[in-house]
Design a protein around this motif. Structure first.
Motif, short mmCIF file in Angstrom:
data_model
loop_
_atom_site.label_atom_id
_atom_site.label_comp_id
_atom_site.label_asym_id
_atom_site.label_seq_id
_atom_site.Cartn_x
_atom_site.Cartn_y
_atom_site.Cartn_z
N LEU A 2 0.98 -1.13 0.06
CA LEU A 2 0.23 0.07 0.17
C LEU A 2 1.03 1.19 -0.08
CD1 LEU A 2 -3.05 0.83 0.29
CD2 LEU A 2 -2.64 1.18 2.60
N PRO A 3 0.47 2.27 -0.80
CA PRO A 3 1.55 3.19 -1.01
C PRO A 3 0.99 4.37 0.07
CG PRO A 3 -0.11 3.30 -2.69
CD PRO A 3 -0.30 2.16 -2.20
N GLU A 4 1.69 5.35 0.49
CA GLU A 4 1.32 6.19 1.42
C GLU A 4 0.35 7.32 0.85
OE1 GLU A 4 4.75 7.77 3.41
OE2 GLU A 4 5.51 6.00 4.42
N THR A 5 0.71 7.76 -0.26
CA THR A 5 0.01 9.18 -0.98
C THR A 5 -0.15 8.56 -2.33
OG1 THR A 5 0.97 10.48 0.50
CG2 THR A 5 -0.01 11.52 -1.27
N VAL A 6 -1.19 8.90 -3.15
CA VAL A 6 -1.51 9.01 -4.80
C VAL A 6 -2.55 10.07 -4.83
CG1 VAL A 6 -1.31 6.37 -4.86
CG2 VAL A 6 -3.27 7.14 -4.39
N ASP A 7 -2.45 10.12 -6.42
CA ASP A 7 -3.51 11.32 -6.68
C ASP A 7 -4.88 10.82 -6.61
OD1 ASP A 7 -1.77 13.15 -7.43
OD2 ASP A 7 -1.14 12.07 -9.08
N VAL A 8 -5.07 9.44 -7.02
CA VAL A 8 -6.14 8.68 -7.01
C VAL A 8 -6.35 7.23 -6.48
CG1 VAL A 8 -8.50 8.05 -8.51
CG2 VAL A 8 -6.63 10.04 -9.14
N ALA A 9 -7.22 7.02 -5.46
CA ALA A 9 -7.31 5.62 -4.81
C ALA A 9 -8.84 5.24 -5.75
CB ALA A 9 -7.58 5.93 -3.45
N VAL A 10 -8.55 3.93 -6.31
CA VAL A 10 -9.77 3.29 -6.73
C VAL A 10 -10.02 2.21 -6.04
CG1 VAL A 10 -10.46 2.29 -8.86
CG2 VAL A 10 -8.97 4.21 -9.20
N GLN A 180 -0.40 1.12 -9.15
CA GLN A 180 -0.21 0.37 -7.90
C GLN A 180 -1.38 -0.62 -7.60
OE1 GLN A 180 2.59 2.30 -5.08
NE2 GLN A 180 1.78 4.03 -6.35
N LEU A 181 -1.52 -2.00 -7.93
CA LEU A 181 -2.76 -2.62 -7.64
C LEU A 181 -2.42 -3.39 -6.23
CD1 LEU A 181 -3.58 -3.91 -11.01
CD2 LEU A 181 -4.34 -1.85 -9.95
N VAL A 182 -3.36 -3.22 -5.25
CA VAL A 182 -3.10 -3.73 -4.01
C VAL A 182 -4.07 -4.80 -3.77
CG1 VAL A 182 -2.66 -3.47 -1.50
CG2 VAL A 182 -1.93 -1.64 -3.23
N GLU A 183 -4.03 -6.26 -3.63
CA GLU A 183 -4.75 -7.07 -3.32
C GLU A 183 -4.97 -7.43 -1.90
OE1 GLU A 183 -4.76 -10.13 -7.17
OE2 GLU A 183 -3.18 -10.26 -5.80
N GLY A 184 -5.97 -7.91 -1.58
CA GLY A 184 -6.21 -8.53 -0.12
C GLY A 184 -6.21 -7.32 1.02
N VAL A 185 -6.95 -6.04 0.39
CA VAL A 185 -7.00 -4.93 1.54
C VAL A 185 -8.44 -4.53 1.56
CG1 VAL A 185 -6.40 -3.47 -0.49
CG2 VAL A 185 -6.22 -2.68 1.68
N ARG A 186 -9.10 -4.28 2.73
CA ARG A 186 -10.20 -3.80 2.95
C ARG A 186 -10.34 -2.31 3.32
NH1 ARG A 186 -15.33 -5.83 4.15
NH2 ARG A 186 -14.56 -7.63 4.32
N ARG A 198 -8.34 10.78 3.49
CA ARG A 198 -7.77 9.73 4.12
C ARG A 198 -8.49 8.30 4.13
NH1 ARG A 198 -3.39 9.21 7.28
NH2 ARG A 198 -3.22 11.53 7.54
N LEU A 199 -7.69 7.20 3.59
CA LEU A 199 -8.46 5.90 3.41
C LEU A 199 -7.79 4.96 4.49
CD1 LEU A 199 -8.60 7.12 0.49
CD2 LEU A 199 -9.15 4.84 -0.10
N ASN A 200 -8.64 4.72 5.60
CA ASN A 200 -8.22 3.70 6.67
C ASN A 200 -8.48 2.15 6.10
OD1 ASN A 200 -7.48 2.44 9.22
ND2 ASN A 200 -9.25 2.83 10.05
N THR A 201 -7.11 1.48 6.05
CA THR A 201 -7.58 0.06 5.36
C THR A 201 -7.01 -1.07 6.27
OG1 THR A 201 -5.45 -0.24 4.25
CG2 THR A 201 -6.88 1.21 3.25
N THR A 202 -7.25 -2.34 5.99
CA THR A 202 -6.48 -3.22 6.58
C THR A 202 -4.96 -3.37 6.48
OG1 THR A 202 -7.08 -4.56 4.80
CG2 THR A 202 -8.54 -4.45 6.78
N LYS A 203 -4.13 -2.61 5.58
CA LYS A 203 -3.02 -2.56 5.36
C LYS A 203 -2.36 -1.21 5.69
CE LYS A 203 -2.54 -6.18 2.04
NZ LYS A 203 -2.02 -6.81 0.89
N GLY A 204 -3.05 -0.42 6.45
CA GLY A 204 -2.40 0.81 6.78
C GLY A 204 -3.41 2.17 6.32
N SER A 205 -2.81 3.25 6.36
CA SER A 205 -3.71 4.45 5.68
C SER A 205 -3.08 5.03 4.33
CB SER A 205 -3.98 5.41 6.78
OG SER A 205 -2.51 5.96 7.11
N LEU A 206 -3.92 5.52 3.81
CA LEU A 206 -3.36 6.02 2.44
C LEU A 206 -4.08 7.43 2.27
CD1 LEU A 206 -2.79 5.85 -0.62
CD2 LEU A 206 -4.65 4.48 -1.00
N LEU A 207 -3.46 8.39 1.91
CA LEU A 207 -3.90 9.70 1.43
C LEU A 207 -4.06 9.61 -0.10
CD1 LEU A 207 -1.75 12.05 3.58
CD2 LEU A 207 -4.38 11.34 4.02
#
Length: 403
Positions: A2-10, A180-186, A198-207
């Protein structure tokens, strides 16, 4: 990772999310695709592989509901959606057995065939569309090796493909471009920030500066308003062992895809490996036992093709459709979050093209999409689908008996 920051989270990596990711990367935006299971692990790899003309709602109904201009635009958009899939498969060199095989809608009752003739005339006179024609019962053996139906409506422009290979090819195309395609993440929650989310996920947070919800039939209450618009229904498929070549030719002389004219329809075709793929609905449930489903589906298949009574079934699977109350795809932005879904079984082409449009919209390369121009079909009772879907199923079965 999981990256820390991206322009767009899909959120979601099926046809919608992957086509959006490709479009965003072409525009230079950084993208993270977040997938709960594996890439394409939902209905994008678990469908019949049919890219058909039109939308779920009948085109004539769209003309009455939205007017001729918008109705015409929806029809042309559906044709462009298939062309988009065809072009993407060619440009990205995706080996997914794409072919413009055409499809036949099969009349289960004599009056259905009469409606087909009226529909073909309407398409010719209103849309100048000549690639649609009626085959009566005496000619139907040129299309299908079954005596069950009263006629058919042929559309030569629909296309078939291998759905999982198409999904995996899209994923490879997106990652080649740097998505960056991240599998197995809620995704557990979304919080609005000053410059994004800010997206709070099972693999950490993402901006992320922008978020696209692209989960269709797997939509959760992550964004309440989106879940109030899209609800799931199950579609189930079986395949036989590979059939002898002569039997294949007798069952489907022209290699078409088939749908019957029921509300609770069945769909079927012969993929390139020579199996009979046969699918449909049971009671709209998404969680039926797949062995029990296989027995039920096999009985329906043998009603259509008695020749297959002794042919073993080798696989049984299901996927979740995304439905809406008005039977239309919807897209837009709610609480600052983009979303698209509600393809109602037409997702191979519709999800692909709408995914691309959403990617272009977020990237600032377009100002809107057709499906953002219609009123959202949003209702507070939609998330309680387990309560009302059995009633809807009973209603559809009653319509099939009476009409």
């Amino acid at each position: 990772d999981l990256p820390e920051t991206v322009d767009v989270a899909v959120v979601g990596s099926g046809y919608t999310g992957l086509n959006a990711a490709i479009a965003l990367r072409k525009a230079g935006a950084s993208v993270a695709g977040l997938e709960l299971s594996t890439i394409g692990g939902g209905a994008s790899s678990r469908n019949g592989g049919m890219a058909t003309t039109g939308l779920k709602e009948e085109t004539r109904t769209l003309f009455r509901r939205y007017g001729a201009e918008l109705g015409q635009a929806f029809w042309q958009w559906s044709l462009a959606a298939i062309r988009h899939v065809e072009q993407t498969v060619a440009e990205e060199e995706i080996a997914c057995d794409f072919v413009r095989s055409g499809h036949v809608t099969l009349a289960c009752k004599p009056q259905h065939c009469e409606r087909f003739a009226e529909e073909a005339r309407w398409f010719q006179t209103t849309l100048n569309y000549d690639d649609l024609w009626v085959v009566d019962r005496t000619q139907l053996q040129t299309e299908i090796g079954s005596n069950l139906y009263y006629g058919g409506l042929v559309d030569r422009n629909s296309a078939a493909l291998h759905p999982a290979r198409y999904a995996f090819g899209l994923a490879q195309a997106a990652t080649r471009r740097g998505a960056q395609l991240v599998e197995g993440v809620r995704v557990r929650s979304l919080a609005r920030m000053r410059l994004g989310f800010r997206l709070n996920t099972t693999k950490g947070s993402l901006l992320a500066r922008e978020v696209l919800i692209a989960t269709n039939g797997y939509t959760t209450p992550l964004v309440k308003a989106v879940r109030q618009e899209i609800f799931p229904a199950g579609s189930y498929i079986i395949v036989t062992q590979p059939l002898p070549v002569e039997l294949q030719k007798s069952l489907s002389p022209r290699g078409r895809m088939f749908f019957d004219s029921k509300h609770f329809l069945n769909y079927f075709r012969l993929p390139p490996d020579g199996r009979m793929l046969f699918g449909g609905r049971h009671d709209l449930s998404t969680s039926l036992d797949l062995v029990e489903s296989a027995y039920k589906m096999q009985r329906r298949m043998v009603e259509v093709f008695p020749q297959l009574a002794e042919i073993p079934i080798t696989h049984s699977w299901n996927g979740k459709l995304g439905l809406t109350v008005d039977r239309m795809p919807h897209a837009g932005r709610v609480q600052g979050i983009h979303y698209a879904g509600g393809y109602a079984g037409h997702g191979v082409a519709v999800a692909s093209y709408l995914g691309r449009e959403m990617g272009e919209l977020i990237a600032g390369q377009r100002t809107s999409t057709l499906f953002a121009q219609i009123p959202p079909a949003r209702h507070p009772w939609v998330p309680y689908d387990r309560l009302y879907l059995p009633l809807v199923s009973s209603w559809f079965r009653a319509l099939d008996r009476l009409t």
